[in-house]
Design a protein around this motif. Structure first.
Motif, mmCIF file in Angstrom:
data_model
loop_
_atom_site.group_PDB
_atom_site.id
_atom_site.type_symbol
_atom_site.label_atom_id
_atom_site.label_comp_id
_atom_site.label_asym_id
_atom_site.label_seq_id
_atom_site.Cartn_x
_atom_site.Cartn_y
_atom_site.Cartn_z
ATOM 1 N N TRP A 49 0.840 -1.195 0.000
ATOM 2 C CA TRP A 49 0.000 0.000 0.000
ATOM 3 C C TRP A 49 0.882 1.254 0.000
ATOM 4 O O TRP A 49 0.647 2.182 -0.779
ATOM 5 N N ARG A 50 1.895 1.289 0.837
ATOM 6 C CA ARG A 50 2.763 2.471 0.927
ATOM 7 C C ARG A 50 3.472 2.733 -0.396
ATOM 8 O O ARG A 50 3.592 3.875 -0.841
ATOM 9 N N GLU B 73 1.028 4.207 -2.998
ATOM 10 C CA GLU B 73 0.788 5.633 -2.727
ATOM 11 C C GLU B 73 1.970 6.489 -3.174
ATOM 12 O O GLU B 73 1.779 7.547 -3.783
ATOM 13 N N GLN C 207 1.799 9.302 -6.131
ATOM 14 C CA GLN C 207 2.136 10.705 -5.862
ATOM 15 C C GLN C 207 3.150 11.217 -6.878
ATOM 16 O O GLN C 207 3.068 12.358 -7.333
ATOM 17 N N SER D 13 -7.886 11.516 -6.473
ATOM 18 C CA SER D 13 -7.326 11.479 -5.123
ATOM 19 C C SER D 13 -6.364 10.293 -5.034
ATOM 20 O O SER D 13 -6.772 9.141 -5.202
ATOM 21 N N GLU E 145 -4.917 9.068 -2.452
ATOM 22 C CA GLU E 145 -5.265 8.201 -1.318
ATOM 23 C C GLU E 145 -6.364 7.214 -1.693
ATOM 24 O O GLU E 145 -6.279 6.010 -1.403
ATOM 25 N N ASN E 146 -7.412 7.717 -2.359
ATOM 26 C CA ASN E 146 -8.531 6.846 -2.728
ATOM 27 C C ASN E 146 -8.134 5.828 -3.797
ATOM 28 O O ASN E 146 -8.533 4.662 -3.738
ATOM 29 N N ALA F 271 -5.079 4.647 -4.396
ATOM 30 C CA ALA F 271 -4.186 3.653 -3.794
ATOM 31 C C ALA F 271 -4.982 2.616 -3.016
ATOM 32 O O ALA F 271 -4.704 1.407 -3.100
ATOM 33 N N ALA F 272 -5.984 3.072 -2.258
ATOM 34 C CA ALA F 272 -6.820 2.137 -1.498
ATOM 35 C C ALA F 272 -7.558 1.186 -2.434
ATOM 36 O O ALA F 272 -7.683 -0.018 -2.152
#
Length: 274
Positions: free
Chosen positions: A181-182, A185, A189, A202, A204-205, A207-208
């Motif tokens: 996950w990291r 992200e 980015q 987004s 964050e969204n 990546a999730a």
């Protein structure tokens, strides 16, 4: 006296009869990280001095035994689950004794931790591969997703590492999914800084979502390997990329893997041979 000799006692001059004890097997001692019996005569004179040769052999054999135990544990965990897996089954799969297993690992929890740590190293190698040529950040995410699914399908250590994260009984560190996950992200980015993502995205969204889908493929792939196939992963990215990528970046990104999978290479060799 004859009866005592027949059940394994030996007589020595001037001593009472005592049980005959066989010498420990040298390979078993080395597997456990202990010193084998010192060589004598011609064996001592041959090759390197025993003082230098023995520690090297001991370390190499002990390292091989540890690797064999980790792989055997991963295979048994993946096939039977953590709770059902037994240390006896693991040592048998590795081809070593229970004593050798317990020398390297105190218990099943320690083995599970070692499996996950090795799986984390494999995932870091996947995500740490430098992008080739002018590969953009978004293509790197696509390629690594394909690579990870292939490793889950083909490598018991990676497969077991992810499965242990979902098993509360193992109480492993469960850093594997967090690592993935990291990394997703971080690369997204970078893609955003490059201008490769659509304006309203987004990180964050997204990546999730990517992590949820890849973990879903991994879970479903336990019973049906088709979920880990190139076709499934390519289908996901075919749907995802038009919404995710900026228009010019979309023209440069392929939903399929950048490198041919092992299945594709094998099929090509079979066709060439036929």
């Amino acid at each position: 006296m004859l009866l005592l000799r027949s059940v394994g006692f030996r007589e020595e001059p001037g001593q009472y009869l005592r049980p005959a004890v066989s010498a420990p097997d040298a390979d078993e001692l080395v597997n456990q990280g202990l010193d084998p019996p010192a060589p004598t005569g011609q064996a001592r004179r041959a090759g390197a001095p025993a003082s230098r040769r023995q520690p090297m052999v001991k370390q190499e054999r002990a390292a091989r035994t540890r690797r064999a135990l980790i792989r055997a544990a991963a295979e048994v965990f993946a096939e039977e689950g953590y709770v059902s897996a037994s240390l006896a089954a693991i040592s048998k799969r590795a081809g070593v004794s229970n004593g050798a297993l317990h020398f390297h690992f105190d218990n099943k929890k320690a083995l599970a931790q070692a499996v996950e740590e090795e799986a984390v190293r494999v995932v870091r190698r996947i995500t740490g591969e430098p992008p080739g040529g002018d590969t953009c950040a978004l293509q790197q995410v696509v390629d690594s997703t394909h690579h990870l699914m292939r490793r889950i399908a083909d490598d018991a250590i990676v497969r077991a590492g992810f499965e242990l994260c979902a098993d509360p009984a193992s109480r492993a560190g469960c850093s594997l999914r967090w690592e993935w996950w990291r990394w997703i992200e971080d690369v997204l980015q970078r893609a955003q800084r490059e201008g490769g993502l659509a304006e309203d995205i987004s990180v964050e969204n997204v990546a999730a979502l990517i992590v949820a889908v890849t973990v879903g493929f991994e879970v479903l792939g336990v019973s049906d390997r088709e979920w880990l196939s190139e076709r499934r992963v390519t289908g996901f990215w075919t749907l995802m990329l038009p919404r995710l990528a900026e228009r010019r970046t979309l023209a440069r990104v392929s939903p399929g893997p950048a490198r041919p999978s092992s299945t594709t290479l094998l099929r090509g060799r079979e066709q060439a041979a036929g």
